[in-house]
Design a protein around this motif. Structure first.
Motif, PDB file in Angstrom:
ATOM      1  N   CYS A 120       0.976   7.989  -3.812  1.00 21.83           N
ATOM      2  CA  CYS A 120       0.632   7.575  -5.162  1.00 21.83           C
ATOM      3  C   CYS A 120       0.129   6.137  -5.064  1.00 21.83           C
ATOM      4  O   CYS A 120       0.193   5.527  -3.990  1.00 21.83           O
ATOM      5  CB  CYS A 120       1.818   7.687  -6.114  1.00 21.83           C
ATOM      6  SG  CYS A 120       3.202   6.581  -5.763  1.00 21.83           S
ATOM      7  N   ALA A 121      -0.350   5.597  -6.172  1.00 26.05           N
ATOM      8  CA  ALA A 121      -0.874   4.229  -6.124  1.00 26.05           C
ATOM      9  C   ALA A 121      -0.627   3.504  -7.444  1.00 26.05           C
ATOM     10  O   ALA A 121      -0.684   4.106  -8.515  1.00 26.05           O
ATOM     11  CB  ALA A 121      -2.367   4.234  -5.803  1.00 26.05           C
ATOM     12  N   PHE A 122      -0.357   2.205  -7.322  1.00 27.58           N
ATOM     13  CA  PHE A 122      -0.123   1.295  -8.440  1.00 27.58           C
ATOM     14  C   PHE A 122      -0.873   0.007  -8.182  1.00 27.58           C
ATOM     15  O   PHE A 122      -1.334  -0.240  -7.077  1.00 27.58           O
ATOM     16  CB  PHE A 122       1.379   0.952  -8.551  1.00 27.58           C
ATOM     17  CG  PHE A 122       2.228   2.100  -8.979  1.00 27.58           C
ATOM     18  CD1 PHE A 122       2.541   2.266 -10.315  1.00 27.58           C
ATOM     19  CD2 PHE A 122       2.717   3.003  -8.057  1.00 27.58           C
ATOM     20  CE1 PHE A 122       3.332   3.326 -10.720  1.00 27.58           C
ATOM     21  CE2 PHE A 122       3.503   4.072  -8.452  1.00 27.58           C
ATOM     22  CZ  PHE A 122       3.817   4.227  -9.794  1.00 27.58           C
ATOM     23  N   ARG A 123      -0.940  -0.836  -9.197  1.00 23.27           N
ATOM     24  CA  ARG A 123      -1.423  -2.206  -9.032  1.00 23.27           C
ATOM     25  C   ARG A 123      -0.291  -3.143  -9.425  1.00 23.27           C
ATOM     26  O   ARG A 123       0.436  -2.886 -10.373  1.00 23.27           O
ATOM     27  CB  ARG A 123      -2.627  -2.484  -9.906  1.00 23.27           C
ATOM     28  CG  ARG A 123      -3.848  -1.711  -9.481  1.00 23.27           C
ATOM     29  CD  ARG A 123      -5.117  -2.353  -9.961  1.00 23.27           C
ATOM     30  NE  ARG A 123      -6.236  -1.462  -9.790  1.00 23.27           N
ATOM     31  CZ  ARG A 123      -6.831  -1.189  -8.632  1.00 23.27           C
ATOM     32  NH1 ARG A 123      -6.400  -1.756  -7.542  1.00 23.27           N
ATOM     33  NH2 ARG A 123      -7.836  -0.360  -8.554  1.00 23.27           N
ATOM     34  N   ASP A 124      -0.163  -4.242  -8.669  1.00 24.78           N
ATOM     35  CA  ASP A 124       0.810  -5.269  -9.043  1.00 24.78           C
ATOM     36  C   ASP A 124       0.160  -6.183 -10.078  1.00 24.78           C
ATOM     37  O   ASP A 124      -1.017  -5.998 -10.431  1.00 24.78           O
ATOM     38  CB  ASP A 124       1.346  -6.002  -7.807  1.00 24.78           C
ATOM     39  CG  ASP A 124       0.390  -7.020  -7.208  1.00 24.78           C
ATOM     40  OD1 ASP A 124      -0.763  -7.155  -7.679  1.00 24.78           O
ATOM     41  OD2 ASP A 124       0.797  -7.693  -6.255  1.00 24.78           O
ATOM     42  N   PRO A 125       0.881  -7.168 -10.610  1.00 26.57           N
ATOM     43  CA  PRO A 125       0.302  -8.026 -11.656  1.00 26.57           C
ATOM     44  C   PRO A 125      -0.974  -8.766 -11.251  1.00 26.57           C
ATOM     45  O   PRO A 125      -1.772  -9.132 -12.111  1.00 26.57           O
ATOM     46  CB  PRO A 125       1.428  -9.020 -11.965  1.00 26.57           C
ATOM     47  CG  PRO A 125       2.670  -8.291 -11.611  1.00 26.57           C
ATOM     48  CD  PRO A 125       2.307  -7.454 -10.413  1.00 26.57           C
ATOM     49  N   ALA A 126      -1.188  -8.994  -9.955  1.00 22.64           N
ATOM     50  CA  ALA A 126      -2.399  -9.680  -9.497  1.00 22.64           C
ATOM     51  C   ALA A 126      -3.561  -8.717  -9.267  1.00 22.64           C
ATOM     52  O   ALA A 126      -4.650  -9.139  -8.910  1.00 22.64           O
ATOM     53  CB  ALA A 126      -2.111 -10.457  -8.211  1.00 22.64           C
ATOM     54  N   GLY A 127      -3.317  -7.417  -9.444  1.00 19.85           N
ATOM     55  CA  GLY A 127      -4.369  -6.426  -9.225  1.00 19.85           C
ATOM     56  C   GLY A 127      -4.357  -5.831  -7.834  1.00 19.85           C
ATOM     57  O   GLY A 127      -5.184  -4.979  -7.518  1.00 19.85           O
ATOM     58  N   ASN A 128      -3.431  -6.261  -6.969  1.00 16.41           N
ATOM     59  CA  ASN A 128      -3.360  -5.713  -5.617  1.00 16.41           C
ATOM     60  C   ASN A 128      -3.015  -4.222  -5.674  1.00 16.41           C
ATOM     61  O   ASN A 128      -2.117  -3.817  -6.408  1.00 16.41           O
ATOM     62  CB  ASN A 128      -2.285  -6.436  -4.801  1.00 16.41           C
ATOM     63  CG  ASN A 128      -2.601  -7.889  -4.621  1.00 16.41           C
ATOM     64  OD1 ASN A 128      -3.679  -8.258  -4.184  1.00 16.41           O
ATOM     65  ND2 ASN A 128      -1.644  -8.743  -4.975  1.00 16.41           N
ATOM     66  N   LEU A 129      -3.728  -3.434  -4.900  1.00 15.79           N
ATOM     67  CA  LEU A 129      -3.477  -2.001  -4.831  1.00 15.79           C
ATOM     68  C   LEU A 129      -2.287  -1.747  -3.921  1.00 15.79           C
ATOM     69  O   LEU A 129      -2.251  -2.224  -2.782  1.00 15.79           O
ATOM     70  CB  LEU A 129      -4.704  -1.260  -4.294  1.00 15.79           C
ATOM     71  CG  LEU A 129      -4.556   0.256  -4.197  1.00 15.79           C
ATOM     72  CD1 LEU A 129      -4.407   0.869  -5.591  1.00 15.79           C
ATOM     73  CD2 LEU A 129      -5.749   0.851  -3.466  1.00 15.79           C
ATOM     74  N   ILE A 130      -1.322  -1.005  -4.429  1.00 12.98           N
ATOM     75  CA  ILE A 130      -0.142  -0.646  -3.643  1.00 12.98           C
ATOM     76  C   ILE A 130      -0.116   0.864  -3.548  1.00 12.98           C
ATOM     77  O   ILE A 130       0.087   1.567  -4.550  1.00 12.98           O
ATOM     78  CB  ILE A 130       1.159  -1.150  -4.312  1.00 12.98           C
ATOM     79  CG1 ILE A 130       1.091  -2.658  -4.479  1.00 12.98           C
ATOM     80  CG2 ILE A 130       2.373  -0.716  -3.501  1.00 12.98           C
ATOM     81  CD1 ILE A 130       2.120  -3.204  -5.423  1.00 12.98           C
ATOM     82  N   ARG A 131      -0.398   1.373  -2.360  1.00 11.37           N
ATOM     83  CA  ARG A 131      -0.288   2.804  -2.108  1.00 11.37           C
ATOM     84  C   ARG A 131       1.090   3.047  -1.516  1.00 11.37           C
ATOM     85  O   ARG A 131       1.541   2.270  -0.680  1.00 11.37           O
ATOM     86  CB  ARG A 131      -1.371   3.289  -1.152  1.00 11.37           C
ATOM     87  CG  ARG A 131      -2.777   3.094  -1.721  1.00 11.37           C
ATOM     88  CD  ARG A 131      -3.795   3.969  -1.030  1.00 11.37           C
ATOM     89  NE  ARG A 131      -3.663   5.346  -1.424  1.00 11.37           N
ATOM     90  CZ  ARG A 131      -4.190   5.867  -2.551  1.00 11.37           C
ATOM     91  NH1 ARG A 131      -4.862   5.117  -3.372  1.00 11.37           N
ATOM     92  NH2 ARG A 131      -4.029   7.144  -2.838  1.00 11.37           N
ATOM     93  N   ILE A 132       1.733   4.102  -1.959  1.00  8.30           N
ATOM     94  CA  ILE A 132       3.066   4.443  -1.436  1.00  8.30           C
ATOM     95  C   ILE A 132       2.976   5.854  -0.882  1.00  8.30           C
ATOM     96  O   ILE A 132       2.682   6.804  -1.610  1.00  8.30           O
ATOM     97  CB  ILE A 132       4.143   4.343  -2.529  1.00  8.30           C
ATOM     98  CG1 ILE A 132       4.132   2.949  -3.154  1.00  8.30           C
ATOM     99  CG2 ILE A 132       5.511   4.676  -1.932  1.00  8.30           C
ATOM    100  CD1 ILE A 132       5.060   2.796  -4.337  1.00  8.30           C
ATOM    101  N   GLN A 133       3.202   5.954   0.423  1.00  6.58           N
ATOM    102  CA  GLN A 133       3.147   7.250   1.095  1.00  6.58           C
ATOM    103  C   GLN A 133       4.541   7.823   1.253  1.00  6.58           C
ATOM    104  O   GLN A 133       5.510   7.091   1.424  1.00  6.58           O
ATOM    105  CB  GLN A 133       2.517   7.111   2.493  1.00  6.58           C
ATOM    106  CG  GLN A 133       1.063   6.736   2.457  1.00  6.58           C
ATOM    107  CD  GLN A 133       0.452   6.699   3.845  1.00  6.58           C
ATOM    108  OE1 GLN A 133       1.143   6.756   4.850  1.00  6.58           O
ATOM    109  NE2 GLN A 133      -0.854   6.601   3.898  1.00  6.58           N
TER     110      GLN A 133
END
Length: 136
Positions: A120-133
């Motif tokens: 899945c994927a989210f963005r942190d408050p700075a817009g960084n893409l965080i993919r979680i496998q």
């Protein structure tokens, strides 16, 4: 050679929001917090991995960066294309549910990817893409 990953960098444009997200939402521990205002460097990491950290820092603090480069970095951060990281969990659905009820911006719900991972994927408050496998 015997190399390990010690620290990686992700930019922030609001250190308090980034700290709250990485510490309170993701549950990372704070390893250090130095500087002040927007010129703050915050190091976080998973509690069970004391040798691996993420440095959350101001993206354009390097004095060698030009004004044009600073503008480009700011534009890329706003679009969410400047920084990204891949994390892993054994419980992707549970992790997704916990993040979904937070202020994190959902980019992608848990999905089986054609290249063999479920993530899945989210963005942190700075817009960084965080993919979680999902680990299998």
């Amino acid at each position: 050679m015997d190399l390990t990953i010690h620290t990686t960098f992700l930019p922030h444009d609001d250190p308090d929001a980034s700290l709250a997200f990485w510490r309170d939402t993701l549950g990372f521990e704070v390893r250090s917090d130095v500087g002040s205002g927007r010129m703050r460097w915050i190091t976080v990491g998973p509690a069970k991995q004391p040798g691996t950290s993420i440095l959350l820092g101001p993206p354009a603090a390097d004095p060698g960066i030009t004004d044009d480069e600073r503008r480009t970095i700011t534009e890329m951060m706003a679009k969410g294309t400047y920084g990204w990281i891949i994390l892993a969990t054994a419980d992707l659905d549970g992790t997704f549910e916990r993040l979904q009820v937070s202020d994190a911006e959902v980019v992608q719900e848990p999905t089986n990817q054609p290249y063999g991972v479920r993530d899945c994927a989210f963005r942190d408050p700075a817009g960084n893409l965080i993919r979680i496998q999902e680990t299998r």
